[in-house]
Design a protein around this motif. Structure first.
Motif, short mmCIF file in Angstrom:
data_model
loop_
_atom_site.label_atom_id
_atom_site.label_comp_id
_atom_site.label_asym_id
_atom_site.label_seq_id
_atom_site.Cartn_x
_atom_site.Cartn_y
_atom_site.Cartn_z
N GLN A 261 11.49 -5.51 -1.37
CA GLN A 261 12.82 -6.13 -2.06
C GLN A 261 13.01 -7.43 -0.67
OE1 GLN A 261 15.63 -3.32 -2.13
NE2 GLN A 261 14.73 -2.08 -3.80
N ASN A 262 12.91 -7.25 0.40
CA ASN A 262 13.04 -8.29 1.33
C ASN A 262 11.81 -9.19 1.21
OD1 ASN A 262 14.28 -9.23 3.94
ND2 ASN A 262 12.05 -9.17 4.68
N TYR A 263 10.64 -8.88 0.85
CA TYR A 263 9.63 -10.05 0.51
C TYR A 263 10.20 -10.78 -0.68
CZ TYR A 263 4.99 -11.83 -0.63
OH TYR A 263 3.85 -12.41 -0.91
N ALA B 237 11.22 -0.43 -5.95
CA ALA B 237 12.11 0.28 -5.35
C ALA B 237 11.92 0.10 -3.51
CB ALA B 237 11.94 1.72 -5.58
N SER B 238 10.89 -0.40 -3.27
CA SER B 238 10.54 -0.45 -1.99
C SER B 238 11.59 -1.57 -1.10
CB SER B 238 8.89 -1.00 -1.62
OG SER B 238 8.94 -1.46 -0.37
N PRO B 239 12.08 -1.06 -0.19
CA PRO B 239 13.41 -1.90 0.42
C PRO B 239 12.71 -3.11 1.16
CG PRO B 239 13.80 0.38 1.02
CD PRO B 239 12.56 0.13 0.11
N VAL C 189 0.65 -1.33 -0.01
CA VAL C 189 0.11 0.03 -0.08
C VAL C 189 0.80 1.24 -0.01
CG1 VAL C 189 -1.79 1.25 1.18
CG2 VAL C 189 -2.15 -1.14 1.10
N ASN C 190 1.81 1.19 0.70
CA ASN C 190 2.71 2.27 0.92
C ASN C 190 3.52 2.75 -0.36
OD1 ASN C 190 1.95 3.00 3.59
ND2 ASN C 190 3.71 1.72 4.35
N ALA C 191 3.96 1.66 -1.13
CA ALA C 191 4.71 1.70 -2.17
C ALA C 191 3.82 2.32 -3.32
CB ALA C 191 5.27 0.39 -2.61
N LEU C 192 2.55 1.84 -3.59
CA LEU C 192 1.55 2.37 -4.26
C LEU C 192 1.10 3.76 -4.44
CD1 LEU C 192 -0.63 -0.81 -4.63
CD2 LEU C 192 0.76 -0.16 -6.30
N TRP C 193 1.17 4.06 -2.96
CA TRP C 193 1.01 5.65 -2.79
C TRP C 193 2.15 6.48 -3.16
CZ3 TRP C 193 -3.61 7.10 -2.60
CH2 TRP C 193 -4.79 6.16 -1.67
N GLN C 194 3.32 5.89 -2.84
CA GLN C 194 4.58 6.49 -3.25
C GLN C 194 4.79 6.79 -4.92
OE1 GLN C 194 6.60 7.90 -1.21
NE2 GLN C 194 8.23 8.67 -2.53
N GLY C 195 4.31 5.79 -5.32
CA GLY C 195 4.41 5.57 -6.84
C GLY C 195 3.03 6.61 -7.55
N GLY C 196 2.33 7.41 -6.78
CA GLY C 196 1.47 8.16 -7.28
C GLY C 196 0.13 7.68 -7.49
N ALA C 197 -0.51 6.78 -6.86
CA ALA C 197 -1.81 5.99 -6.96
C ALA C 197 -2.61 7.07 -6.80
CB ALA C 197 -1.86 4.96 -6.07
#
Length: 262
Positions: A215-217, A210-212, A151-159
């Protein structure tokens, strides 16, 4: 004669002691039986039936919450229709209100986007890469931080808007997991979990990569077979949020304690 009496007294005392000990053991066993019966009330206390009943209750409440949300959305629609008819606002004010509602996630949204699907690994999963340890139970399931990272990555990507399962997220939405289930806005879900976002698919994909945390997941995806899938959509439709928007724990700031404006 006295010697024989004395010699027989010891065994008799030992025999009485054994009898007393045996009686005490039977009395204790009876007490345990009565206590167990009173605790179980005639039910089998070694069964998992109570856990099953609790699970059934949770799913029943979740279904009831879904029905209440639909009823609430219908009632809100009627109220808003009456308010729009009688509020006396100008067209400019109505347009501004509509824009604010869209930004808040209260209106349906459509456009290009992506759907991310996360799933538990197979229950019999083993290490897929040499020289890594065999998985523990926690390595094979989706955790709260995994969903939050998406969810955080999608917001960060401009969702422009995000939907988890069949519910639209707003500013007060909280993605929480209890055990192997997702609890979102009063409803319960099981994997696989789907997170959909309207926005530029390429930008959303870059943000996911790009989400750390993700990347771990991906390391666990490769190592143990956790589920991960990203689908692009030319036309993705997200519903408007239909739940309550009332705040229950927030309170206005005390104006007297606020710092003076420069």
């Amino acid at each position: 004669m006295s010697d024989s009496a004395d010699s027989s007294a010891g065994p008799r005392r030992q025999f009485r002691a054994v009898r007393l000990l045996t009686a005490a053991v039977f009395a204790l066993a009876g007490l345990i039986f009565v206590t167990s019966f009173n605790t179980s009330k005639g039910t089998n206390i070694r069964t998992d039936a109570s856990l099953l009943r609790l699970t059934d209750l949770i799913h029943e409440r979740s279904q009831n919450n879904a029905l209440l949300e639909q009823s609430t959305a219908a009632a809100r629609g009627r109220v808003e229709a009456l308010a729009d008819r009688d509020d006396g606002s100008t067209r400019a004010e109505d347009a501004r209100l509509a824009a604010l509602r869209a930004t808040a996630g209260l209106e349906a949204l459509s456009g290009k986007g992506v759907t991310v699907t996360l799933n538990d690994a197979p229950p019999n999963a083993t290490a897929r890469i040499p020289n890594i340890p065999e998985p523990q139970p926690n390595d094979l399931v989706i955790h709260q931080q995994d969903l939050q990272a998406v969810v955080n990555a999608l917001w960060q990507g401009g969702a422009q808007g995000i939907q988890v399962m069949d519910q639209r997220l707003i500013s007060t939405s909280a993605v929480r997991c209890v055990g192997n289930t997702l609890i979102l806005q009063g409803r319960v879900y099981s994997p696989p979990y789907k997170v959909s976002a309207v926005g530029d698919p390429a930008a959303l994909r870059r943000a996911l990569a790009a989400s750390p945390a993700l990347q771990n997941y991906q390391m666990y995806v490769a190592a143990y077979g956790l589920g991960w899938k990203v689908d692009e959509h030319r036309e993705l439709k997200l519903p408007g949020y239909s739940g309550t928007v009332d705040l229950h724990h927030a309170k206005p700031a005390d104006a007297s304690s606020a710092p003076a404006a420069p």
